[in-house]
Design an enzyme around this catalytic site. Structure first.
Site, PDB file in Angstrom:
ATOM      1  N   GLU A 273      -1.626  -9.224   3.298  1.00  0.00           N
ATOM      2  CA  GLU A 273      -1.491  -9.795   4.651  1.00  0.00           C
ATOM      3  C   GLU A 273      -2.836 -10.188   5.266  1.00  0.00           C
ATOM      4  O   GLU A 273      -2.906 -11.111   6.072  1.00  0.00           O
ATOM      5  CB  GLU A 273      -0.745  -8.814   5.572  1.00  0.00           C
ATOM      6  CG  GLU A 273      -1.482  -7.532   5.971  1.00  0.00           C
ATOM      7  CD  GLU A 273      -1.358  -6.383   4.964  1.00  0.00           C
ATOM      8  OE1 GLU A 273      -1.075  -6.647   3.769  1.00  0.00           O
ATOM      9  OE2 GLU A 273      -1.573  -5.219   5.374  1.00  0.00           O
TER      10      GLU A 273
ATOM     11  N   CYS B 164       0.842  -1.202   0.000  1.00  0.00           N
ATOM     12  CA  CYS B 164       0.000   0.000   0.000  1.00  0.00           C
ATOM     13  C   CYS B 164       0.883   1.260   0.000  1.00  0.00           C
ATOM     14  O   CYS B 164       1.508   1.544  -1.009  1.00  0.00           O
ATOM     15  CB  CYS B 164      -0.995  -0.047   1.148  1.00  0.00           C
ATOM     16  SG  CYS B 164      -2.474   0.905   0.752  1.00  0.00           S
TER      17      CYS B 164
ATOM     18  N   HIS C 144      -3.674  -5.123   0.293  1.00  0.00           N
ATOM     19  CA  HIS C 144      -3.117  -5.679   1.533  1.00  0.00           C
ATOM     20  C   HIS C 144      -3.177  -7.206   1.510  1.00  0.00           C
ATOM     21  O   HIS C 144      -4.146  -7.791   2.018  1.00  0.00           O
ATOM     22  CB  HIS C 144      -3.914  -5.168   2.736  1.00  0.00           C
ATOM     23  CG  HIS C 144      -3.738  -3.708   3.001  1.00  0.00           C
ATOM     24  ND1 HIS C 144      -2.847  -3.220   3.926  1.00  0.00           N
ATOM     25  CD2 HIS C 144      -4.330  -2.620   2.438  1.00  0.00           C
ATOM     26  CE1 HIS C 144      -2.903  -1.897   3.940  1.00  0.00           C
ATOM     27  NE2 HIS C 144      -3.793  -1.508   3.043  1.00  0.00           N
TER      28      HIS C 144
END
Ligand code: GLN
Length: 536
Positions: free
Chosen positions: A512, A384, A510
């Site tokens: 993650e 990001c 993102h």
């Protein structure tokens, strides 16, 4: 009417006992026994959601597929259960009051005085049952944020009391998590704080059905019997929860203590099928027996509070296990990084991740980190804001646009290579207005990311207002940084990479958030693979 059963998880004595992990572990065990289960978190603060909170307050803001900005515990729920959560899985006091007040303005309570009881408690009960009423779940586990005795938790406890009364104890039970401290001077474990917190709960009309006791020392049978007697439960309903080496041990620890068994038994659900945790334990085995070690620098501005990057560090654990590698994180404060000290600060690292973030604090440090790893062929992963900094660094130092920047960082940017998205230009409110949740992305074949995902179309979660400025795309691509992932509908650049570098990938989304124990994220797995290669 369906047969969904409810488990409420409350906390007593102190915060930070790990209610989220206990809830997730219980859920994992019943899932392994064949039940469909989801977990919900009720947060007693007034913010509508944690999207407007600084990470220093409650750690990372976790984002779901449907674009909800939520508490980081939802990340644990997804990582443990391997199923997505949604807006309905996280409700705050702010959201409860907002909907009650909206109804009042519409005249839905016309003539009535609107009160905490019944209106707020009815709304809480409604929010709890939304998940159950989908018919998708045998069991809904609801974690009540905060600690019993807090003023702001009272309406939640009252809602739990009412629901238990309405549904019957065989359909709704309370698991109360407490602390059993050890007084080293006395050489004793102390049960009094637990007795007091159960008493507080009982004053609100709620009796816990199961006690989970956090402790640093073994809770023997005598103490269990004492806790049981004073807290009105059976001895087998007192579960000890010792400090674990890793949160991923907790499901096994809870199984050994019989938590899932007593919960299912109370809910009159069959306990015949045993949880096997086969894939889970295979992960644990790899996690605990790494054959290599790597060190990765995590460059961010909230590094004092590691919870600010919870999903990233967990994704490293999943990807590390997949590569039989221990991933050590070196926390690097972006405000302390300069072009002059970058070599020193990043010395010995096998890879660098530049983290997400907002605002201009620390961005020049992030840019220095990117320049150093780009020039020194150290594997780089930008997420990001980290991806945006990679684009800015490349524009400045390779393309030659020396004042390149993001329009987030000031007015009159000469080369705005990162620009506010068109649809954001009229946005004035801060809460829930970013580009959020799952969006599609098409990958270029023959790229590092395609090689990692092995798929042309992917969907990932987002949380941003700014984007790669396509007016500079041609120039940047010609200089060697390629857009290898693009939103097929809008052309928004989702991924950039440098082909001539061993592993240099920046993503606008993102990744993650979607890494789980059973499904480690392919980009993290691939990044660690490249890091491992670089370390040798
Ligand atoms: N501040 C940047 C934006 O809004 C990046 C956001 C982030 O890193 N999550 O676009």
């Amino acid at each position: 009417m369906n047969n969904t059963k409810y488990v409420f998880v409350t906390g007593g004595v102190t915060s930070s006992l790990g209610k989220g992990i206990i809830a997730a572990s219980l859920a994992k065990l019943v899932q392994e026994r064949g039940y469909s289960v989801t977990i919900q978190k009720l947060d007693p603060y007034i913010n509508i959601d944690p999207g407007t909170l600084n990470p220093y307050e409650h750690g990372e803001c976790y984002v779901t597929d449907d674009g909800a900005e939520t508490d980081l515990d939802l990340g644990h729920y997804e990582r443990f259960l391997n199923i997505p959560t949604s807006q309905a899985n996280n409700v705050t006091t702010g959201r409860i009051y907002q909907s009650v007040i909206n109804k009042e303005r519409k005249g839905e309570f016309l003539g009535k005085t609107v009160q905490v009881i019944p209106h707020i408690t009815d709304e809480i009960k409604h929010r709890i049952q939304i998940l159950g009423n989908t018919g998708d779940y045998d069991i809904v586990i609801t974690e009540i944020g905060g600690t019993i005795g807090d003023i702001e938790s009272l309406p939640y406890v009252e809602a739990v009391r009412q629901l238990q009364w309405e549904l019957g104890e065989e359909n709704a039970i309370v698991v109360h998590l407490t602390l059993v401290p050890y007084l080293s001077a006395a050489g004793e474990l102390k049960t009094k704080p637990t007795q007091h917190s159960v008493k507080l709960l009982m004053q609100s009309g709620v009796s816990p059905n199961v006690l989970v006791c956090r402790s640093e020392h073994e809770i023997n049978d005598t103490i269990k019997r004492k806790l049981a007697l004073f807290c009105n439960v059976k001895k087998q309903d007192v579960i000890q929860s010792l400090d674990a080496e890793t949160i991923y041990d907790v499901p096994n620890l809870m199984f050994n203590q019989g938590l899932d068994y007593v919960v299912l038994d109370k809910l009159r659900l069959s306990t015949r099928k045993q949880p096997k945790l086969k894939a889970w334990n295979a992960f644990l085995k790899k996690h605990k027996n790494p054959v290599s070690t790597v060190e990765i620098g995590l460059v961010g501005k909230y590094v004092e509070l590691h919870d600010s990057y919870k999903s990233i560090t967990e994704a490293f654990i999943h990807a590390g296990a997949a590569n039989k590698t221990k991933v050590n994180v070196r926390w690097i404060h972006s405000e302390e990084l300069t072009p002059e000290n970058a070599a020193d600060q990043l010395k010995g690292l096998n890879g660098v991740l530049v983290a997400p973030g907002f605002g201009d604090r620390g961005i020049e440090g992030k840019i220095s980190a990117v320049q150093y790893v780009r020039e020194n062929n150290i594997p780089f992963f930008g997420i990001c804001l980290g991806m945006q900094m990679a684009v800015i660094e490349f524009a400045r130092n390779v393309v030659g646009l020396s004042d390149a920047n993001s329009t987030e960082m000031g007015d009159n940017i000469k080369y705005p290579v990162i620009n506010l998205m068109e649809e954001q230009k009229d946005v004035t409110e801060k809460g829930g207005t970013m580009r959020l949740g799952a969006w599609d992305c098409q990958l270029t074949q023959d790229s590092k990311v395609f090689n990692a995902y092995k798929e042309e179309f992917i969907s990932e979660r987002h949380r941003h207002r700014y984007e790669f400025n396509n007016n500079y795309k041609k120039q940047i691509e010609e200089a060697g940084m390629k857009a290898t992932g693009v939103n097929p509908k809008t052309g928004l650049v989702e991924i950039v990479e440098i082909a001539s570098h061993p592993w240099f990938v920046g993503v606008q989304y993102h990744p993650e958030y979607k890494s789980t124990v059973l499904n480690p994220h392919p980009l993290f797995v691939n990044f660690i693979k490249a890091v491992l290669k670089h370390s040798k």
